[in-house]
Design a protein around this motif. Structure first.
Motif, PDB file in Angstrom:
ATOM      1  N   ASN A 141     -62.424  47.042  10.548  1.00 58.35           N
ATOM      2  CA  ASN A 141     -61.466  46.217  11.287  1.00 58.35           C
ATOM      3  C   ASN A 141     -60.093  46.889  11.382  1.00 58.35           C
ATOM      4  O   ASN A 141     -59.054  46.221  11.397  1.00 58.35           O
ATOM      5  N   VAL A 142     -60.102  48.203  11.421  1.00 51.08           N
ATOM      6  CA  VAL A 142     -58.859  48.970  11.526  1.00 51.08           C
ATOM      7  C   VAL A 142     -59.087  50.096  12.525  1.00 51.08           C
ATOM      8  O   VAL A 142     -60.140  50.737  12.531  1.00 51.08           O
ATOM      9  N   THR A 143     -58.104  50.319  13.365  1.00 50.71           N
ATOM     10  CA  THR A 143     -58.077  51.510  14.203  1.00 50.71           C
ATOM     11  C   THR A 143     -57.135  52.512  13.550  1.00 50.71           C
ATOM     12  O   THR A 143     -55.966  52.181  13.280  1.00 50.71           O
ATOM     13  N   GLY A 168     -56.684  42.295  10.056  1.00 52.47           N
ATOM     14  CA  GLY A 168     -56.622  42.862   8.708  1.00 52.47           C
ATOM     15  C   GLY A 168     -57.917  43.581   8.375  1.00 52.47           C
ATOM     16  O   GLY A 168     -59.010  43.162   8.782  1.00 52.47           O
ATOM     17  N   GLY A 169     -57.825  44.693   7.685  1.00 49.19           N
ATOM     18  CA  GLY A 169     -59.022  45.449   7.348  1.00 49.19           C
ATOM     19  C   GLY A 169     -58.739  46.489   6.271  1.00 49.19           C
ATOM     20  O   GLY A 169     -57.702  46.444   5.593  1.00 49.19           O
ATOM     21  N   ASP A 209     -55.742  48.423   1.966  1.00 53.80           N
ATOM     22  CA  ASP A 209     -55.920  47.245   2.824  1.00 53.80           C
ATOM     23  C   ASP A 209     -54.776  47.184   3.830  1.00 53.80           C
ATOM     24  O   ASP A 209     -53.587  47.221   3.451  1.00 53.80           O
ATOM     25  N   ILE A 210     -55.131  47.081   5.097  1.00 53.93           N
ATOM     26  CA  ILE A 210     -54.143  47.011   6.178  1.00 53.93           C
ATOM     27  C   ILE A 210     -53.959  45.537   6.544  1.00 53.93           C
ATOM     28  O   ILE A 210     -54.942  44.846   6.854  1.00 53.93           O
ATOM     29  N   PRO A 211     -52.727  45.023   6.525  1.00 53.38           N
ATOM     30  CA  PRO A 211     -52.526  43.599   6.797  1.00 53.38           C
ATOM     31  C   PRO A 211     -52.779  43.238   8.258  1.00 53.38           C
ATOM     32  O   PRO A 211     -52.675  44.092   9.155  1.00 53.38           O
ATOM     33  N   SER A 236     -51.321  62.519   3.826  1.00 51.34           N
ATOM     34  CA  SER A 236     -52.025  62.100   5.041  1.00 51.34           C
ATOM     35  C   SER A 236     -51.101  61.151   5.793  1.00 51.34           C
ATOM     36  O   SER A 236     -50.564  60.202   5.204  1.00 51.34           O
ATOM     37  N   ARG A 237     -50.900  61.407   7.062  1.00 55.76           N
ATOM     38  CA  ARG A 237     -50.122  60.497   7.917  1.00 55.76           C
ATOM     39  C   ARG A 237     -51.054  59.959   8.989  1.00 55.76           C
ATOM     40  O   ARG A 237     -51.681  60.737   9.733  1.00 55.76           O
ATOM     41  N   VAL A 238     -51.150  58.637   9.074  1.00 50.58           N
ATOM     42  CA  VAL A 238     -52.138  57.981   9.936  1.00 50.58           C
ATOM     43  C   VAL A 238     -51.449  56.866  10.720  1.00 50.58           C
ATOM     44  O   VAL A 238     -50.645  56.103  10.154  1.00 50.58           O
ATOM     45  N   ARG A 239     -51.759  56.766  12.004  1.00 53.51           N
ATOM     46  CA  ARG A 239     -51.310  55.618  12.795  1.00 53.51           C
ATOM     47  C   ARG A 239     -52.403  54.559  12.741  1.00 53.51           C
ATOM     48  O   ARG A 239     -53.561  54.839  13.079  1.00 53.51           O
ATOM     49  N   VAL A 240     -52.051  53.350  12.302  1.00 49.64           N
ATOM     50  CA  VAL A 240     -53.048  52.305  12.075  1.00 49.64           C
ATOM     51  C   VAL A 240     -52.680  51.034  12.838  1.00 49.64           C
ATOM     52  O   VAL A 240     -51.501  50.720  13.037  1.00 49.64           O
ATOM     53  N   SER A 241     -53.736  50.334  13.242  1.00 49.11           N
ATOM     54  CA  SER A 241     -53.572  49.016  13.875  1.00 49.11           C
ATOM     55  C   SER A 241     -54.704  48.125  13.399  1.00 49.11           C
ATOM     56  O   SER A 241     -55.834  48.589  13.187  1.00 49.11           O
TER      57      SER A 241
END
Length: 730
Positions: free
Chosen positions: A606-608, A628-629, A663-665, A619-624
Motif C-alpha cells: 500500500n505504498v508507492t 498507510g502501508g 510504516d508510512i502514514p 537511501s533516499r526514497v519518494r513515497v506516497s
C-alpha cells in the motif's frame, strides 16, 4: 640488528619447512580477503563501513578489519597490487614478528637485562608454540595486537621511571586496541596493572605521581580507541557475541602442568580442543632453554633484588591463571589464546634473570640441577603424549646437549658466545617443529595466487550471489583450483576473487540472519537452507531471495545432488556453467538481475516508492500512500539506522528481525524518506578520540616542561647491574 636477523632467519627456516605456514586457516580464509576488499575500496576513494549486499560480513565496524589502525590501512592499500597472497602474508607477518621481537628486547632492557640475553628473548618470542602455530600462522590480529602491546609495556615502564614521554605509551596502546581484536586490549590492561603494582613495590610513595601520569596516558589511548569497540558493544544484542555469561566448558583451557611444560620441543600437551585431547601441535612450548636455565641463576643475588621482578612475575602469573579458565568470559573465549602472554612473561623473566644474575660458577652442581629439570620436563611431556616416547627422549637429549654447549661457551668464551648459541638453536628447532607436523591440520589450502584463481572461477555477470553449501562436505582432493575452489567460495575467498557474495567469514555475525538461513561463520549452511531461501515470508508473501534482492543462487552439488534435475523455483531457471558441472548448480532469475532495480527497496504494501539515490549507508526514497502501508528495505537490521520523513524522525521496525522496514502514514503524498546508517555510538567515539588527543597533548606538555637539562634520568634498577653481572659471572 641481531634480534632482527635472528627473527628473519627463523622465518626463513619455517618457510622452508612449510611454504604456506603463515598463510593458514583464518589468514587465508578471513584476513587476506579483507585486505583485498579494503585495498580496492581505498583505491576507489571509498571507506566502507557497511556493505548491505555482503549480508554476513557487511558491517565492518563489527569485524576484525582494523578500520582505525594506520599500519593496517597501509597493508590493505598495497594488497591489490600483490598477486600471491601467501607471499604477501608471510612478508607482512615477518614485519610484525620483528616488531614483536624488538618489543621483547626493549622490555628486557628496561628491567636491566644485558643486551645479549635481551636479544635471545626477542628472537625466541616469535617461535614460541602457540604464537607460532596459531597467532602467526592463523590469527593475524592476535599477532599484531600482541606486537604493539609488548612495545607499550616497554614504553610504560620508561614513562613511569621518567626515561620516556607519554607519546610512545599512547601510540603503542592505541595501535594494540585498534587492530579490532579484543584480547590484546584486555591483555594491555593486565600489563599496565602489573607495571603499576611492580613500581609501587619498587619505589613506594615516589611512584604515585608517575603512575598517575601513566594511568592518564593509558586512559587517553583508551579514549582514542573507543570507537574501535563501541559499535560492536552497542550491537551485541543482535550479534552472535551477545552472550555476556561466564562459563567453563573446558574447551582450550590449559592445565597449569601443561602450560609450564615449556622447554621440550617435542611437547604435545593434553587438553580439549578441535583435535581431541592430545594436541597435534606443540602449543605450550616456549623455548628450549627456558626451564634448564633456571639452574644457572644466582638466586641469592636475585632474592636481594626481588622487588624489581614483581611486575614481570605478576604479569606471567595472571596469564597462567587465565590459561586455566574459565573457558568463556563474555566475548573472551578459549583461554589457550593467552599462552603467548605466558610465554612473554616467562621469557622476559628468565632472560632478565640471566642477564643480571646468570652464572656458571659451580657448574657441575648446576648442571645436575638442570638435568633434573629436563627429566621433570620429559616426565610431564611423556605423561601427556606417551605414544611418541622416543621422540621425547631425543628431544630431552638435544636440550641437554645444547645446554651443556652453552655452559661450556659461557665458561670459556663468555656471555656473548653463550647467548649466541642459545639464540641460534631457536632457528633449527622451529624448522623441525613445523616440519614434523605436516600436513598442518589447520590449513584450508585456499589458492594463494589471485590471478590464477580469477581465471579459473566462473565468469558470472554482475549482481549479488548467494552460495548454499557446506565446507564440511569437501574431500581432500577437492581443495584446489582444479577441484571445488575453482567453483565455490567459503570464508572471504569471494573477496580474493573480487566477487560480490552474500557469504563471508565473520566471528561476530548477525544472530537472526544466521538463524534465518542457518548460515554459520564461514558461510556454510544447513541442507534446509535451499527450502528456506525460496519459502514465503509470512508477513509479506515474498521469498527471502526476493527480500534480499539476490540475483543468483549457487548450489553445491555435494549438498544438493539432485537439485538441478528438479523444477526450478518460480521466477528462476538453472543455467549451464561449462567446466564447473562437477561441483555446482546455478540458478538465475528469469527476468534478469534485480539488485540494482529501484535502489534497495525490497517490498512495499500500500505504498508507492521510488528510489532517488543510494549509497551503502543511505537511501533516499519518494513515497506516497493514501491508506498507510509499509516499505521494506533490502538491508540487514543492524543498530544504527535512522529514518526521517520530510525531515521528521520516524521509527523503523523489522521483518523477521532481519530486514529494515518502516510504516508510512496514511495521506502521505510525494514525501521524501531518508534512511541513514551510522555506527552506533559514533558521536561518542569522535568525542572520546578528541578528548584522548587533547589529554595526550597536555601530558606531553607537562612531561616536556618537567624535564631539566641536568636531570639524571638513570633507571633506579640499573646502577648496580654492572657490578652484579661482574660478581655473578666472574
Amino acid at each position: 640488528m641481531i634480534t632482527v636477523a635472528g627473527v628473519a632467519l627463523g622465518y626463513l627456516a619455517v618457510v622452508l619447512a612449510n611454504a604456506r605456514h603463515f598463510f593458514t586457516d583464518d589468514t587465508e580464509s578471513q584476513y587476506t580477503g579483507l585486505w583485498v576488499f579494503f585495498g580496492r575500496a581505498f583505491r576507489e576513494g571509498h571507506f566502507p563501513l557497511l556493505i548491505p549486499e555482503q549480508w554476513m560480513t557487511g558491517n565492518y565496524t563489527n569485524e576484525e578489519a582494523g578500520l582505525f589502525n594506520p599500519p593496517q590501512l597501509l597493508i590493505d592499500l598495497i594488497t591489490p597490487s600483490v598477486p600471491n597472497l601467501a607471499v604477501y602474508a608471510t612478508l607482512v607477518k615477518l614485519v610484525f614478528a620483528i616488531i614483536a621481537g624488538l618489543g621483547v628486547y626493549r622490555v628486557c632492557l628496561v628491567y636491566g637485562s644485558r643486551p645479549e640475553w635481551a636479544a635471545v628473548a626477542g628472537v625466541a618470542m616469535p617461535f614460541t608454540g602457540f604464537f607460532l602455530f596459531f597467532d602467526e600462522a592463523s590469527w593475524y590480529t592476535a599477532m599484531t595486537g600482541t606486537a604493539w602491546m609488548i612495545h607499550a609495556w616497554a614504553s610504560s615502564v620508561r614513562y613511569a621511571r621518567g626515561k620516556g614521554g607519554p607519546i610512545p605509551v599512547f601510540l603503542y596502546l592505541y595501535l594494540a586496541i585498534t587492530v579490532q581484536y579484543v584480547f590484546p586490549a584486555v591483555e594491555a590492561v593486565l600489563m599496565l596493572l602489573a607495571v603499576a603494582v611492580g613500581e609501587v613495590v619498587l619505589r613506594g610513595k615516589a611512584s604515585w605521581l608517575p603512575l598517575l601520569r601513566l594511568t592518564a596516558a593509558a586512559g587517553c589511548a583508551g579514549l582514542a580507541g573507543l570507537a574501535t569497540f563501541l559499535p560492536s558493544m552497542l550491537s551485541a544484542q543482535v550479534s552472535w557475541r551477545g552472550n555476556s555469561q561466564i562459563n567453563n566448558d573446558m574447551f582450550l583451557t590449559v592445565p597449569w602442568s601443561e602450560s609450564l611444560n615449556a622447554s621440550l620441543p617435542s611437547t604435545m600437551p593434553a587438553f580439549q580442543s578441535w583435535w581431541g585431547y592430545v594436541q597435534p601441535l606443540p602449543m605450550t612450548y616456549i623455548a628450549w632453554f627456558l626451564i634448564p636455565a633456571l639452574a644457572f641463576v644466582d638466586w641469592a643475588a636475585a632474592r636481594a633484588r626481588w622487588k624489581e621482578f614483581v611486575s614481570i612475575s605478576l604479569f606471567a602469573l595472571m596469564a597462567l591463571m587465565w590459561t586455566a579458565g574459565p573457558g568463556t568470559v563474555g566475548p573472551l573465549r578459549w583461554p589457550a589464546r593467552v599462552l603467548p602472554m605466558l610465554a612473554l612473561g616467562l621469557l622476559v623473566l628468565v632472560c632478565v634473570l640471566l642477564g643480571r644474575f646468570g652464572t656458571v660458577r659451580n657448574w657441575r652442581n648446576r648442571g645436575i640441577a638442570a638435568g633434573v629439570l629436563i627429566l621433570a620436563l620429559w616426565v610431564r611431556t611423556f605423561s601427556a603424549d606417551p605414544h611418541d616416547v622416543l621422540w621425547h627422549v631425543l628431544s630431552a637429549v638435544i636440550v641437554a646437549v645444547l645446554g651443556a654447549a652453552v655452559v661450556w661457551l659461557g665458561r670459556t668464551r663468555g656471555v656473548a658466545a653463550a647467548a649466541a648459541l642459545t639464540l641460534a638453536a631457536v632457528i633449527p628447532i622451529a624448522y623441525f617443529q613445523v616440519r614434523s607436523v605436516q600436513p598442518t591440520p589447520m590449513s584450508w589450502n585456499l589458492p594463494a595466487n589471485r590471478e590464477d584463481a580469477k581465471q579459473v572461477f566462473p565468469k558470472f555477470a554482475d549482481g549479488t550471489t548467494i552460495q548454499l553449501s557446506d565446507r564440511g562436505l569437501l574431500q581432500p582432493a577437492d581443495k584446489s583450483l582444479q577441484g571445488a575452489y575453482g567453483s565455490l567460495v567459503w570464508g572471504n575467498y569471494a573477496k580474493d576473487l573480487e566477487r560480490n557474495y552474500v557469504n563471508g567469514y565473520t566471528p561476530n555475525g548477525h544472530y537472526y540472519f544466521g538463524q534465518m538461513l542457518c548460515m554459520i561463520w564461514d558461510g556454510s549452511v544447513c541442507p534446509d537452507a535451499y527450502r528456506r531461501m525460496f519459502a514465503l515470508e509470512p508477513s509479506t508473501g515474498r521469498t527471502l531471495a526476493d527480500l534480499m534482492k539476490v540475483d543468483r543462487v549457487v548450489l553445491q552439488k555435494a549438498m544438493f545432488p539432485d537439485a538441478g534435475n528438479q523444477p526450478a523455483p518460480d521466477g528462476w531457471h538453472f543455467v549451464d556453467v561449462p567446466g564447473h558441472e562437477k561441483y555446482i548448480w546455478v540458478l538465475e532469475r528469469d527476468n534478469g538481475p534485480i539488485s540494482a532495480v529501484n535502489g534497495r527497496i525490497a517490498d512495499t504494501r500500500n505504498v508507492t516508492a521510488n528510489s532517488l539515490s543510494e549509497t551503502d549507508t543511505t537511501s533516499r526514497v519518494r513515497v506516497s500512500s493514501d491508506t498507510g502501508g509499509r516499505l521494506i528495505f533490502s538491508r540487514l537490521a543492524w543498530p544504527g539506522y535512522r529514518l526521517t520523513l520530510d525531515g521528521k524522525s520516524v521509527p523503523f521496525t523489522t521483518v523477521s528481525k532481519v530486514f529494515v522496514a518502516v510504516d508510512i502514514p496514511a495521506g502521505t503524498k510525494g514525501a521524501i524518506l531518508d534512511l541513514t546508517w551510522r555506527p552506533p555510538g559514533w558521536k561518542i567515539g569522535i568525542g572520546s578520540a578528541a578528548a584522548g588527543l587533547l589529554g595526550l597533548c597536555l601530558l606531553q606538555y607537562l612531561w616536556f616542561r618537567g624535564r631539566r637539562p641536568d636531570e639524571d634520568h638513570a633507571d633506579p634498577v640499573n646502577p648496580e647491574s654492572t657490578r652484579e653481572l661482574v660478581d655473578s659471572l666472574s
